[in-house]
Structures are given as C-alpha cells and as structure tokens.
Design an enzyme around this catalytic site. Structure first.
Site, mmCIF file in Angstrom:
data_model
loop_
_atom_site.group_PDB
_atom_site.id
_atom_site.type_symbol
_atom_site.label_atom_id
_atom_site.label_comp_id
_atom_site.label_asym_id
_atom_site.label_seq_id
_atom_site.Cartn_x
_atom_site.Cartn_y
_atom_site.Cartn_z
ATOM 1 N N ARG A 1 1.307 11.905 -9.142
ATOM 2 C CA ARG A 1 1.729 10.517 -8.882
ATOM 3 C C ARG A 1 3.125 10.241 -9.417
ATOM 4 N NH1 ARG A 1 -2.685 7.566 -7.116
ATOM 5 N NH2 ARG A 1 -4.721 8.067 -7.988
ATOM 6 N N PHE B 1 -0.868 16.488 4.065
ATOM 7 C CA PHE B 1 -1.192 15.799 2.819
ATOM 8 C C PHE B 1 0.052 15.705 1.942
ATOM 9 C CE2 PHE B 1 -3.180 14.877 -1.210
ATOM 10 C CZ PHE B 1 -4.142 13.958 -0.817
ATOM 11 N N ASP C 1 -3.903 5.797 6.502
ATOM 12 C CA ASP C 1 -4.387 7.033 7.110
ATOM 13 C C ASP C 1 -5.328 6.629 8.255
ATOM 14 O OD1 ASP C 1 -4.599 9.971 6.828
ATOM 15 O OD2 ASP C 1 -6.640 9.578 6.177
ATOM 16 N N GLU D 1 0.836 -1.203 0.000
ATOM 17 C CA GLU D 1 0.000 0.000 0.000
ATOM 18 C C GLU D 1 0.870 1.252 0.000
ATOM 19 O OE1 GLU D 1 -2.444 1.529 -0.811
ATOM 20 O OE2 GLU D 1 -4.056 1.459 0.670
ATOM 21 N N ASP D 2 0.308 2.356 -0.441
ATOM 22 C CA ASP D 2 1.063 3.614 -0.467
ATOM 23 C C ASP D 2 1.096 4.286 0.909
ATOM 24 O OD1 ASP D 2 -1.653 4.265 -0.544
ATOM 25 O OD2 ASP D 2 -1.492 5.677 -2.197
HETATM 26 P P1 IMP Z 1 -7.510 5.054 4.894
HETATM 27 O O1 IMP Z 1 -8.615 4.071 4.628
HETATM 28 O O2 IMP Z 1 -8.035 6.299 5.567
HETATM 29 O O3 IMP Z 1 -6.340 4.470 5.606
HETATM 30 O O4 IMP Z 1 -7.115 5.555 3.463
HETATM 31 C C1 IMP Z 1 -5.907 5.436 2.902
HETATM 32 C C2 IMP Z 1 -5.966 5.998 1.503
HETATM 33 O O5 IMP Z 1 -6.250 7.410 1.525
HETATM 34 C C3 IMP Z 1 -4.634 5.856 0.832
HETATM 35 O O6 IMP Z 1 -4.529 4.640 0.139
HETATM 36 C C4 IMP Z 1 -4.594 7.057 -0.085
HETATM 37 O O7 IMP Z 1 -5.203 6.735 -1.308
HETATM 38 C C5 IMP Z 1 -5.427 8.100 0.620
HETATM 39 N N1 IMP Z 1 -4.575 9.060 1.354
HETATM 40 C C6 IMP Z 1 -4.520 9.241 2.694
HETATM 41 N N2 IMP Z 1 -3.636 10.195 3.038
HETATM 42 C C7 IMP Z 1 -3.115 10.648 1.878
HETATM 43 C C8 IMP Z 1 -2.110 11.651 1.566
HETATM 44 O O8 IMP Z 1 -1.509 12.339 2.414
HETATM 45 N N3 IMP Z 1 -1.836 11.812 0.234
HETATM 46 C C9 IMP Z 1 -2.439 11.095 -0.748
HETATM 47 N N4 IMP Z 1 -3.365 10.148 -0.501
HETATM 48 C C10 IMP Z 1 -3.708 9.919 0.798
HETATM 49 MG MG MG Z 2 -4.467 4.342 -1.981
#
Ligand code: IMP
Ligand code: MG
Length: 188
Positions: free
Chosen positions: A170, A157, A108, A104-105
C-alpha cells in the site's frame, strides 16, 4: 528486510502522473459543485483510497467534510447476488441535503460501489457521485460508471498508492504490476 519495490515488475502510473491527474480531477469537481449551497461530504473508502484521498483533498479549494467507511462485498449464494458488509460506518447517519462524493481506489466488478451508492441514496443523500483513482472497465459485472476517474487500467492486478496484495504494498508511491512469482502458488 527486502525492499517492497523489488517485487514490482513495472511501474504503471508514476506518483507524479497521479498528482497531475488528481489536480485535473479536483478542478472538474470544484467546477461541478461551485454553485451548490449544500454540504459536500467526501467519503474515503478504507484502506485503499487513503493516499488518493489525501492527494485529492489537498487540491480541493472548497468547503467539504471528510469521513471514512470500510466496506466489502461478499457473496451470498451466487455471484450475482453479492451483498455489502459495512465494517466501519459514517459518523453521521442522516444524509438529507448532503452531496456525497465517494473516493475509491479502484473499480473492478463494480459490486461494492453499486451497493454502497444505493445504501447512501437510501439514507437521504441529495446526490451520490464516485471519484476513483483507477478503473478496470473490462471486469465490470454491474452497470456502474465513475463520475470522475483518474486512469483506466488493463485487467491485471495492480498495487501501490494505497492498493494492496494481502495488505502489502500500500505504501508504494506509484501504481505498479506485481511480479507473477509473488502471487503464483499462493492462495487468495
Ligand atoms: P469491486 O466490488 O469488484 O469493484 O471491488 C473493488 C475492490 O476490489 C477495490 O476496492 C479493491 O479493494 C479490490 N481490487 C480490485 N482490483 C484490484 C487490484 O488490481 N489491486 C488491488 N485491489 C483490487
Ligand atoms: Mg478497496
């Protein structure tokens, strides 16, 4: 045409630092799976983890399969009852006897991966682990910890190295913080 790098306030993590850290993660992963005689399946979560997946798989000197999923979590009523939307699924549905490593990238809130890991366990996977390039632990609303993490980042962010803002940035070769004027005044 403007250079996208002009929209970056500061570079948080250089491409070189990511490559070096990914090498360390790959070594940890190889050591952890060294004695396994099961199939290892890397699941790259589109689109954000593409660059990190490419870097990681080059460093993994072990036999593994690679597939892709595209998922998003969406609210259904209240914030605490988010559900998972599977936009692209695995080719292989039966995961019996397979070890899964989700790539995963960024984590959050943790919602997306919490749902996804449950779903993959439900399909019979022997184990489901998470390798994330970035982690924002201060934003977590569910109890979820990555097994392998490149870097912890503060609550800001970030874009680049696969991560986007409105599908842009990206392709930057590093992780950076956007200039506030890029998103101020714009709607999510
Ligand atoms: P989660 O379900 O809230 O953990 O969501 C994670 C997803 O939100 C990641 O896979 C990203 O696609 C997006 N995301 C959360 N924070 C960032 C950020 O700082 N930059 C870009 N995408 C983010
Ligand atoms: Mg993502």
């Amino acid at each position: 045409m403007n250079h996208i790098s002009q929209d970056i306030e500061k570079i948080l993590i250089s491409g070189e630092a990511i490559t070096a850290r990914t090498k360390e993660l790959a070594e940890e992963i190889m050591a952890d799976y060294a004695d396994s005689d099961r199939r290892l399946l890397l699941i790259s979560i589109l689109k954000g983890s593409v660059m990190f997946t490419a870097e990681l798989m080059k460093q993994l000197d072990i036999d593994c399969d690679i597939d892709f999923m595209k998922v998003s979590s969406y609210g259904c009523g209240t914030k605490s009852t988010l559900a998972l939307n599977v936009l692209l699924d695995l080719k292989q549905q039966d995961l019996t006897n397979i070890d899964i490593l989700i790539v995963e990238d960024i984590i959050d809130s943790g919602n997306t991966l919490s749902h996804l890991t449950n779903m993959l366990r439900g399909r019979g996977a022997n184990s489901v682990k998470i390798c994330t390039l970035l982690d924002k632990p201060s934003r977590r609303i569910v109890d979820l910890k990555p097994d392998y993490c490149g870097f912890e980042v503060p609550d800001c962010f970030v874009v680049g190295y696969g991560l986007d803002y409105a599908e842009k940035y990206r392709n930057l070769p590093y992780v950076g913080v956007l200039k506030p004027e890029i998103y101020l005044g714009e709607q999510d």
